[in-house]
Design a protein around this motif. Structure first.
Motif, PDB file in Angstrom:
ATOM      1  N   ARG A   1       0.877  -1.325   0.135  1.00 11.52           N
ATOM      2  CA  ARG A   1       0.042  -0.189  -0.115  1.00 11.52           C
ATOM      3  C   ARG A   1       1.130   1.007  -0.030  1.00 11.52           C
ATOM      4  O   ARG A   1       1.567   1.340   0.978  1.00 11.52           O
ATOM      5  N   ALA A   2       0.515   1.888  -0.886  1.00 12.69           N
ATOM      6  CA  ALA A   2       1.201   3.160  -0.219  1.00 12.69           C
ATOM      7  C   ALA A   2       0.362   5.001  -0.041  1.00 12.69           C
ATOM      8  O   ALA A   2       0.721   5.862   0.062  1.00 12.69           O
ATOM      9  N   ASP A   3      -0.520   4.314   0.855  1.00 10.07           N
ATOM     10  CA  ASP A   3      -0.877   5.251   1.267  1.00 10.07           C
ATOM     11  C   ASP A   3      -0.008   6.551   1.953  1.00 10.07           C
ATOM     12  O   ASP A   3      -0.343   7.635   1.597  1.00 10.07           O
ATOM     13  N   ASP A   4       0.643   6.266   3.283  1.00 12.30           N
ATOM     14  CA  ASP A   4       1.888   7.379   3.582  1.00 12.30           C
ATOM     15  C   ASP A   4       2.954   6.717   2.934  1.00 12.30           C
ATOM     16  O   ASP A   4       3.895   7.783   3.328  1.00 12.30           O
ATOM     17  N   LEU A   5       3.538   6.492   1.652  1.00 17.38           N
ATOM     18  CA  LEU A   5       4.281   6.665   1.395  1.00 17.38           C
ATOM     19  C   LEU A   5       4.784   8.190   1.088  1.00 17.38           C
ATOM     20  O   LEU A   5       6.080   8.402   1.288  1.00 17.38           O
ATOM     21  N   PRO A   6       4.253   9.164   0.224  1.00 16.72           N
ATOM     22  CA  PRO A   6       4.970  10.774   0.411  1.00 16.72           C
ATOM     23  C   PRO A   6       5.186  11.367   2.041  1.00 16.72           C
ATOM     24  O   PRO A   6       6.979  11.626   2.117  1.00 16.72           O
ATOM     25  N   ALA A   7       4.420  10.537   2.926  1.00 19.28           N
ATOM     26  CA  ALA A   7       5.041  10.907   4.283  1.00 19.28           C
ATOM     27  C   ALA A   7       6.387   9.823   4.524  1.00 19.28           C
ATOM     28  O   ALA A   7       7.696  10.315   5.308  1.00 19.28           O
ATOM     29  N   GLN A   8       6.687   8.774   4.126  1.00 17.57           N
ATOM     30  CA  GLN A   8       7.773   8.162   4.245  1.00 17.57           C
ATOM     31  C   GLN A   8       8.893   8.570   3.796  1.00 17.57           C
ATOM     32  O   GLN A   8      10.092   8.567   4.279  1.00 17.57           O
ATOM     33  N   ILE A   9       8.357   8.819   2.435  1.00 13.60           N
ATOM     34  CA  ILE A   9       9.960   9.918   1.642  1.00 13.60           C
ATOM     35  C   ILE A   9      10.255  10.957   2.092  1.00 13.60           C
ATOM     36  O   ILE A   9      11.269  11.002   2.934  1.00 13.60           O
ATOM     37  N   THR A  10       9.484  12.022   2.763  1.00 13.37           N
ATOM     38  CA  THR A  10      10.058  13.512   3.477  1.00 13.37           C
ATOM     39  C   THR A  10      10.751  12.875   4.829  1.00 13.37           C
ATOM     40  O   THR A  10      12.034  12.835   5.310  1.00 13.37           O
ATOM     41  N   ARG A  11      10.421  11.704   5.335  1.00 14.15           N
ATOM     42  CA  ARG A  11      10.984  10.896   6.860  1.00 14.15           C
ATOM     43  C   ARG A  11      12.310  10.587   6.667  1.00 14.15           C
ATOM     44  O   ARG A  11      13.754  10.404   7.468  1.00 14.15           O
ATOM     45  N   SER A  12      12.203   9.347   5.083  1.00 18.65           N
ATOM     46  CA  SER A  12      14.215   9.105   4.787  1.00 18.65           C
ATOM     47  C   SER A  12      15.081   9.936   4.798  1.00 18.65           C
ATOM     48  O   SER A  12      16.083   9.944   4.696  1.00 18.65           O
ATOM     49  N   GLY A  13      14.886  11.081   4.474  1.00 18.70           N
ATOM     50  CA  GLY A  13      15.638  12.490   3.836  1.00 18.70           C
ATOM     51  C   GLY A  13      16.059  11.813   2.395  1.00 18.70           C
ATOM     52  O   GLY A  13      17.357  12.595   2.624  1.00 18.70           O
ATOM     53  N   LEU A  14      15.643  11.311   1.632  1.00 20.46           N
ATOM     54  CA  LEU A  14      15.781  10.545   0.062  1.00 20.46           C
ATOM     55  C   LEU A  14      16.048  11.961  -0.654  1.00 20.46           C
ATOM     56  O   LEU A  14      15.376  12.894  -1.023  1.00 20.46           O
ATOM     57  N   THR A  15      17.015  11.928  -1.625  1.00 20.57           N
ATOM     58  CA  THR A  15      17.280  12.954  -2.177  1.00 20.57           C
ATOM     59  C   THR A  15      17.289  12.436  -3.678  1.00 20.57           C
ATOM     60  O   THR A  15      17.502  11.298  -3.686  1.00 20.57           O
ATOM     61  N   GLY A  16      17.036  13.248  -4.815  1.00 22.36           N
ATOM     62  CA  GLY A  16      17.343  12.811  -5.973  1.00 22.36           C
ATOM     63  C   GLY A  16      18.096  12.517  -6.891  1.00 22.36           C
ATOM     64  O   GLY A  16      19.752  12.776  -6.254  1.00 22.36           O
ATOM     65  N   ARG A  17      18.857  11.361  -7.218  1.00 22.09           N
ATOM     66  CA  ARG A  17      19.339  10.586  -7.770  1.00 22.09           C
ATOM     67  C   ARG A  17      20.142  10.869  -9.018  1.00 22.09           C
ATOM     68  O   ARG A  17      20.590  10.378  -9.343  1.00 22.09           O
ATOM     69  N   GLY A  18      19.745  12.276 -10.360  1.00 24.37           N
ATOM     70  CA  GLY A  18      20.006  12.256 -11.186  1.00 24.37           C
ATOM     71  C   GLY A  18      20.426  13.129 -11.189  1.00 24.37           C
ATOM     72  O   GLY A  18      21.024  13.037 -12.195  1.00 24.37           O
TER      73      GLY A  18
END
Length: 381
Positions: free
Chosen positions: A22-39
């Motif tokens: 499920r992707a319900d809270d994915l945007p919040a998880q991404i924000t908490r992860s600190g992921l930055t773009g790899r491009g």
């Protein structure tokens, strides 16, 4: 502190298609992860998603890979294409289930990605598009132009793509590696992602190890790893190198005394910006001015032809570096030419090219002096 521990499975470990979580809270998880773009830009992915004014009309996995020395997206799509596809589908499920989904790939990746999509029951949701082979093809507005059926060149866009990009709707462009991390976060959570790397640069990133002749290998390394640590992971003896070009053709040179500084999403005091994820090794005995001149010639030839800084400025910058290599150039003249293009292009191609040339002046002062005296410290061009 960075930890050299890597999560299992790694990004390059083969993965089979599995049911999506499920992707319900994915945007919040991404924000908490600190992921930055790899491009290349290293912008926080959570902030990019938050900038969307409304659900995107299109979401793109960008694996155009116009950087000549980069092989990370090609290797990722060869070894684990389903990680990228999963990330694209999950981001769509979270943000815009009706968005048009596209994987934009370098021609060398097309057959493998086509087969991976055909092997999935949900593969019909994703369109494959083959990128045009040019340096600037991977720039986000160039990708959006190709989606609309135009030439794949950057646009001097009055709006950010997260506001308006395709038929009036927002377009979200994410690098293929970034989406593989999104899939990892969706399956294992933000804390698992942050278990590798450092507090300032969590997670891992793919790095292409290259020499001037081309790419040699691709590694997954923890965020915050120093250049010296990455070189050891690659089996390279740092003492045999004269310099490392960090970030690809739009990058900056690092000399041996700078190898203990970490890689990070963006350049900062005491941090090497990873850029396109390329480390080009300059072996002792190679002439740095000759290598840089060849790169500047390539970058000048890759102009989109849309603005004066590219059409006129980049050939002049390359010509000035040729003069310096030949021993009769003027560094001050080159600096004036760099200032003339800075911030004035229709895209960031002139700025990236100027950054490389300026870094060369800073890193190789003794070599410039030697050439002016009719000598070259390198035995090999």
């Amino acid at each position: 502190m960075s930890t050299l521990a890597l999560p299992a499975p790694g990004l390059l470990d083969p993965a089979r298609p599995e049911p999506l979580p499920r992707a319900d809270d994915l945007p919040a998880q991404i924000t908490r992860s600190g992921l930055t773009g790899r491009g290349g830009a290293g912008f926080p992915v959570g902030a990019k998603i938050a900038a969307l004014r409304r659900p995107p009309a299109a979401i793109v996995a960008n694996a155009s890979e116009g950087e000549p020395l980069s092989a990370k997206d090609t290797v990722l799509l060869r070894e684990s294409p389903h990680a990228v596809i999963d990330g694209l589908l999950l981001l769509s499920d979270a943000l815009a289930p009706r968005a048009a989904l596209t994987i934009m790939v370098h021609p060398r990746s097309a057959a493998g990605v086509r087969a991976a999509l055909a092997a999935r029951p949900d593969g019909h949701r994703v369109r494959l598009q083959v990128a045009q082979e040019r340096f600037v093809a991977g720039e986000a507005t160039a990708v959006a132009a190709a989606l609309a059926g135009g030439e794949q060149i950057p646009a001097d866009h009055p709006h950010h793509l997260t506001e308006k990009g395709l038929r009036g709707g927002p377009v979200l462009v994410q690098n293929a590696e970034t989406l593989a991390h999104v899939a990892r976060i969706a399956r294992h959570g933000a804390e698992a992602f942050r278990s590798a790397g450092s507090a300032e640069d969590p997670g891992t990133r793919l790095v292409t190890i290259a020499r001037p002749e081309g790419a040699e290998s691709v590694l997954e390394v923890p965020g915050g790893a120093t250049l010296r640590e990455v070189l050891h992971l690659a089996g390279t003896e740092p003492g045999m190198l004269d310099a490392v070009l960090v970030g690809g053709y739009h990058g900056r040179w690092a000399r041996p005394e700078q190898l203990d500084l970490p890689l990070g999403p963006r350049p900062a005091p005491g941090v090497h910006g990873a850029g396109a994820g390329v480390l080009m090794l300059l072996d002792r005995g190679r002439c740095p001015l000759a290598v840089t001149t060849a790169i500047l010639d390539h970058l000048a030839a890759q102009s989109a032809g849309q603005c004066g800084p590219c059409v006129l400025g980049l050939p002049r910058i390359a010509a000035s570096m040729h003069d310096l290599e030949a021993g009769h150039g003027d560094p001050a003249r080159l600096r004036r030419r760099l200032e003339a293009v800075a911030g004035r292009g229709a895209c960031r191609h002139p700025d990236g090219t100027a950054q490389l040339a300026a870094s060369t002046l800073t890193a190789f002062g003794p070599e410039l002096t030697a050439h002016a005296a009719g000598r070259c410290t390198g035995w090999r061009r």
